[in-house]
Design an enzyme around this catalytic site. Structure first.
Site, PDB file in Angstrom:
ATOM      1  CD  GLU A   1      -2.867   1.487   0.278  1.00  0.00           C
ATOM      2  OE1 GLU A   1      -3.855   0.543   0.203  1.00  0.00           O
ATOM      3  OE2 GLU A   1      -2.187   2.743  -0.061  1.00  0.00           O
TER       4      GLU A   1
ATOM      5  CG  ASP B   1       4.002   2.454  -7.521  1.00  0.00           C
ATOM      6  OD1 ASP B   1       2.604   2.995  -8.202  1.00  0.00           O
ATOM      7  OD2 ASP B   1       4.332   1.491  -8.691  1.00  0.00           O
TER       8      ASP B   1
ATOM      9  CG  ASP C   1      -7.551   3.878  -6.824  1.00  0.00           C
ATOM     10  OD1 ASP C   1      -8.428   3.898  -5.582  1.00  0.00           O
ATOM     11  OD2 ASP C   1      -6.615   3.774  -7.020  1.00  0.00           O
TER      12      ASP C   1
ATOM     13  CE  LYS D   1     -11.960  12.636 -14.501  1.00  0.00           C
ATOM     14  NZ  LYS D   1     -10.899  13.953 -13.525  1.00  0.00           N
TER      15      LYS D   1
ATOM     16  CG  ASP E   1     -17.493  -0.360  -8.628  1.00  0.00           C
ATOM     17  OD1 ASP E   1     -15.938  -0.532  -8.482  1.00  0.00           O
ATOM     18  OD2 ASP E   1     -17.607   0.131  -8.304  1.00  0.00           O
TER      19      ASP E   1
HETATM   20  C1  SAM Z   1     -10.129   1.416  -3.761  1.00  0.00           C
HETATM   21  S1  SAM Z   1      -9.262   1.149  -2.760  1.00  0.00           S
HETATM   22  C2  SAM Z   1      -9.102  -0.488  -2.452  1.00  0.00           C
HETATM   23  C3  SAM Z   1      -8.477  -0.825  -1.208  1.00  0.00           C
HETATM   24  C4  SAM Z   1      -8.420  -2.401  -0.622  1.00  0.00           C
HETATM   25  N1  SAM Z   1      -8.170  -3.037  -1.519  1.00  0.00           N
HETATM   26  C5  SAM Z   1      -9.897  -3.039  -0.626  1.00  0.00           C
HETATM   27  O1  SAM Z   1     -10.549  -3.458  -1.348  1.00  0.00           O
HETATM   28  O2  SAM Z   1     -11.046  -2.236   0.301  1.00  0.00           O
HETATM   29  C6  SAM Z   1      -7.414   0.973  -3.824  1.00  0.00           C
HETATM   30  C7  SAM Z   1      -5.758   0.934  -2.340  1.00  0.00           C
HETATM   31  O3  SAM Z   1      -4.861   1.168  -3.409  1.00  0.00           O
HETATM   32  C8  SAM Z   1      -3.934   1.927  -2.902  1.00  0.00           C
HETATM   33  N2  SAM Z   1      -2.838   1.679  -3.934  1.00  0.00           N
HETATM   34  C9  SAM Z   1      -3.518   2.745  -6.102  1.00  0.00           C
HETATM   35  N3  SAM Z   1      -2.865   2.599  -6.275  1.00  0.00           N
HETATM   36  C10 SAM Z   1      -1.166   2.300  -6.177  1.00  0.00           C
HETATM   37  C11 SAM Z   1      -0.094   1.793  -6.335  1.00  0.00           C
HETATM   38  N4  SAM Z   1      -0.093   1.943  -7.464  1.00  0.00           N
HETATM   39  N5  SAM Z   1       0.154   1.217  -5.074  1.00  0.00           N
HETATM   40  C12 SAM Z   1       0.438   1.201  -3.966  1.00  0.00           C
HETATM   41  N6  SAM Z   1      -1.220   1.528  -2.977  1.00  0.00           N
HETATM   42  C13 SAM Z   1      -1.746   2.171  -4.202  1.00  0.00           C
HETATM   43  C14 SAM Z   1      -4.708   3.238  -3.107  1.00  0.00           C
HETATM   44  O4  SAM Z   1      -4.019   3.755  -2.379  1.00  0.00           O
HETATM   45  C15 SAM Z   1      -5.887   2.658  -1.424  1.00  0.00           C
HETATM   46  O5  SAM Z   1      -5.630   2.474  -0.271  1.00  0.00           O
END
Ligand code: SAM
Length: 216
Positions: free
Chosen positions: A75, A102, A125, A129, A162
């Site tokens: 994370e 990352d 995520d 867009k 989703d």
């Molecule tokens: C939409 S949240 C989903 C969190 C968890 N998996 C859940 O389902 O509740 C996406 C998570 O991925 C992390 N994240 C997004 N891109 C990332 C990246 N490139 N490297 C590390 N973490 C990332 C975000 O900070 C966030 O906590």
């Protein structure tokens, strides 16, 4: 009018944090592939990785359910990594750890290849867009290849979203990929906790899409 601020009353919540967090993986060398022993002492236990693990609810429940397995969350946000630490601590879980990094870098360069029994990519995520579409990791062959290389021979890659658009695009890419194949993932196949984001989206009436991949 002159304002005076009493700085002794200002507290920095992060100042109280240990660095690194007690269950944080903080490599000596950020440019070399880690060994399984660098992650957990009992390196022969099955290793599962949750990419973009958020606040760690999934990790905590999995860690409790499967004490004989190791769970690593990746994370990038500090506050969320702190929550993973706090959850592991309150549940006394030595099998749950966190890597603040990352995910793209972690899967390609740092995590030990051929060592992961299950890799979870839950509610990433969706980058809706058009100009951000290239950030959808499930649609990038190099990302899929990195995931493939991390898995053990019988390893699995589990993905949930989703976003119907993201899922369709990921399924198309997957079809043209010759190193993964999909297998059924029935609802009750195994214990699989609902994540924080999934709960939120289900409460809003959204529908989840799921994909389970194994090495071809
Ligand atoms: C939409 S949240 C989903 C969190 C968890 N998996 C859940 O389902 O509740 C996406 C998570 O991925 C992390 N994240 C997004 N891109 C990332 C990246 N490139 N490297 C590390 N973490 C990332 C975000 O900070 C966030 O906590």
């Amino acid at each position: 009018m002159e304002f005076k601020i009493d700085c002794s009353k200002i507290t920095d919540p992060m100042a109280e944090d240990p660095f690194p967090f007690p269950n944080e993986i903080y490599p000596q060398d950020w440019f070399s592939e880690l060994n399984s022993e660098d992650l957990f002492e009992n390196a022969y236990a099955p290793l599962e990785i949750d990419l973009g693990c958020g606040d760690g609810t999934f990790l905590e429940q999995m860690g409790k359910e499967y004490p004989e397995r190791n769970f690593l969350g990746v994370e990038r946000l500090l506050g969320r990594c702190r929550k993973v630490w706090k959850k592991a601590e309150r549940s006394n879980l030595s099998n749950v750890k966190i890597l603040r990094l990352d995910t793209n870098y972690a899967v390609k360069w740092l995590l030990p290849k051929g060592s992961v029994s299950r890799l979870h990519f839950l509610c990433p995520d969706p980058w809706p867009k058009k100009k951000h579409a290239s950030r959808r990791q499930m649609c990038r062959m190099d990302f899929l290849r990195s995931i493939h290389d991390l898995l053990t021979d019988d390893g699995e890659f589990l993905f949930k979203t989703d976003s119907a658009e993201y899922f369709e695009e990921a399924a198309e890419v997957q079809e043209s990929c010759d190193f993964f194949r999909t297998v059924d993932w029935p609802e009750e196949a195994f214990f699989y906790p609902i994540t924080d984001f999934e709960k939120q989206w289900l409460d809003e009436g959204r529908i989840m899409n799921r994909m389970r991949l194994v090495r071809a």
